[in-house]
Design a protein around this motif. Structure first.
Motif, PDB file in Angstrom:
ATOM      1  N   HIS A  18      32.201  38.212  36.355  1.00 44.51           N
ATOM      2  CA  HIS A  18      31.180  37.005  37.099  1.00 44.51           C
ATOM      3  C   HIS A  18      30.120  36.911  36.484  1.00 44.51           C
ATOM      4  O   HIS A  18      29.069  37.403  37.201  1.00 44.51           O
ATOM      5  N   SER A 110      37.915  30.062  41.220  1.00 43.12           N
ATOM      6  CA  SER A 110      36.663  30.641  42.274  1.00 43.12           C
ATOM      7  C   SER A 110      36.295  29.500  42.626  1.00 43.12           C
ATOM      8  O   SER A 110      35.727  28.324  41.635  1.00 43.12           O
ATOM      9  N   ASP A 112      32.587  29.609  43.759  1.00 40.31           N
ATOM     10  CA  ASP A 112      31.419  30.095  43.553  1.00 40.31           C
ATOM     11  C   ASP A 112      30.468  29.426  43.406  1.00 40.31           C
ATOM     12  O   ASP A 112      30.518  28.732  43.612  1.00 40.31           O
ATOM     13  N   HIS A 139      33.837  32.684  46.919  1.00 39.88           N
ATOM     14  CA  HIS A 139      32.563  33.973  47.248  1.00 39.88           C
ATOM     15  C   HIS A 139      31.728  34.350  48.579  1.00 39.88           C
ATOM     16  O   HIS A 139      30.922  35.236  48.727  1.00 39.88           O
ATOM     17  N   CYS A 191      34.181  38.573  45.957  1.00 38.75           N
ATOM     18  CA  CYS A 191      33.037  38.278  44.980  1.00 38.75           C
ATOM     19  C   CYS A 191      31.719  39.315  45.694  1.00 38.75           C
ATOM     20  O   CYS A 191      31.513  39.411  46.958  1.00 38.75           O
ATOM     21  N   ASP A 265      26.764  39.058  38.292  1.00 32.36           N
ATOM     22  CA  ASP A 265      26.766  37.982  39.795  1.00 32.36           C
ATOM     23  C   ASP A 265      25.320  37.211  38.736  1.00 32.36           C
ATOM     24  O   ASP A 265      24.592  36.608  38.967  1.00 32.36           O
TER      25      ASP A 265
END
Ligand code: NCD
Ligand code: ZN
Ligand code: ZN
Ligand code: ZN
Length: 390
Positions: A18, A110, A112, A139, A191, A265
């Motif tokens: 991520h 994803s 996200d 997410h 995530c 992240d």
């Protein structure tokens, strides 16, 4: 070349599931070049680049560009994450098959920065992913429950006058998607888990045979909403920093394996998007160059993980989840190895301006942290050594 490694720990190169590299679209905050350098300096040999770029990585042209650019830079394998839905809008499925079969061989999809809120669309995405043998990384936030939310729902948010961000926004959608993944026999990845209740949901789902994996960020292991006392938007992140009791349970869940791995992240932002009032500031913080240190501080120094366990959460599990056959494995004789060499006793002081990222939004500014990455090797070639790119 001989690398002196007395007293140091040799680990498989780290794999980040991520990372936001911001190329294309926000090259003023990070590029594949600068983000790859930050990754190599942090001990990483592979990163998954999130799809919320501009334009969105929802087609083969963009993902192939990201993959090729990563290969040209050559410091770390950059695996593009494809968007689940067109334009991250959550209304129409993207061409997952075309991206999975493109040059980039996309393995993770994803949305996200947004959630697939529509359950029918999520069900179709999971069913499609089963046929393609790829992973949907969610997410993990029900967006309709966080409208206007600015901080973790609780005493501190209330005192500051912020609309709260409930744990139920995360826990309800993780439960929903675990059920849908079981129904579709699909692999789901959750995530940035941020609440203790989500760890309970994951335990429940895994017990009944769901193919679900999950990540926690370094900042959710260490930092809490006590940070909000100063109103500094450097601490604004999605999902929000939670309570000390949440952080404690996330550390325990990671040690136990209920949470599989650590993902950064890494979210670079421009000065003007962070150095503003709290409600206007963008969420996200840098993470690639500080992850090993935060894991050392929160997991190793506390006795929750030994170095074997660190290899598991920073390398082996993320490589397995991301379908990377050439990463996260013990070294076989004669095979070009992906490695990170770590001095566990050394310490360093974090300075955002000195990090390789263009952005400088680290929440650890001025902190003295344990654990220094002294060398990183990608397929037997040194990419970083003593804090410098090779
Ligand atoms: C991420 C970003 O900046 O792209 N921000 C964040 O606070 N984590 C998006 C995300 O991961 O949700
Ligand atoms: Zn997110
Ligand atoms: Zn993210
Ligand atoms: Zn910098």
């Amino acid at each position: 070349e001989v690398i002196e490694a007395n007293g140091q720990v040799l680990l498989p190169g780290f794999v980040d599931l991520h990372t936001h590299l911001r190329e294309p679209g926000r090259e003023d905050t990070e590029t594949i070049d600068t983000g790859s350098a930050a990754a190599a300096l942090g001990g990483y040999t592979a990163v998954f680049a999130m799809a919320n770029t501009d334009p969105v990585a929802d087609n083969a042209v963009i993902v192939d560009h990201v993959w090729r650019r990563g290969q040209e830079v050559g410091l770390v394998d950059v695996h593009p994450v494809g968007a689940v839905t067109v334009g991250l809008k959550g209304e129409k499925l993207a061409e997952l098959g075309t991206m999975a079969n493109s040059q980039a061989r996309v393995k993770v999809f994803s949305d996200d920065g947004l959630c697939v809120a529509d359950p029918l669309l999520m069900r179709r995405a999971l069913e499609y992913s089963t046929a393609l043998d790829v992973v949907i990384a969610q997410h993990a936030e029900e967006p309709r429950l966080t409208v206007g939310a600015q901080a973790h729902e609780g005493e501190r948010a209330a005192r500051l006058g912020y609309t709260g961000w409930p744990a139920a926004a995360e826990e309800s959608i993780v439960a929903r998607d675990c059920l849908l993944a079981l129904h579709a026999n699909a692999r789901l990845h959750v995530c940035h888990v941020s609440t203790s209740g989500t760890a309970d949901v994951l335990r429940w789902a895994k017990d009944r045979g769901t193919k679900v994996s999950a990540e926690v960020t370094p900042h959710h292991l260490l930092l809490t909403d006590e940070r909000l006392a100063t109103y500094d938007p450097v601490n604004k992140v999605n999902p929000p920093l939670r309570t000390e009791s949440d952080a404690e349970k996330l550390r325990a869940a990671l040690a136990e394996g209920v949470i599989d791995c650590v993902a950064t992240d890494h979210a670079p932002h421009a000065v003007q998007d962070k150095d503003t009032e709290w409600t206007a500031a963008r969420p996200g913080m840098l993470g690639l160059q500080t992850a090993l240190s935060i894991v050392t501080e929160t997991m190793v120094r506390t006795g929750l993980l030994d170095w074997r366990g660190v290899a598991r959460v920073l390398s082996e599990r993320p490589a397995e989840i991301g379908n990377l056959a050439d990463q996260g494995r013990p070294i076989a004789v004669g095979e070009p190895a992906n490695l990170a060499l770590v001095d566990p006793d050394a310490e360093w002081t974090v300075r955002g301006a000195e990090l390789a990222s263009i952005a400088a939004n680290t929440p650890y500014e001025g902190m003295r942290l344990p654990g220094v990455v002294t060398a990183t090797l990608l397929r037997g070639r040194t990419t970083a050594r003593d804090g410098k790119i090779c």
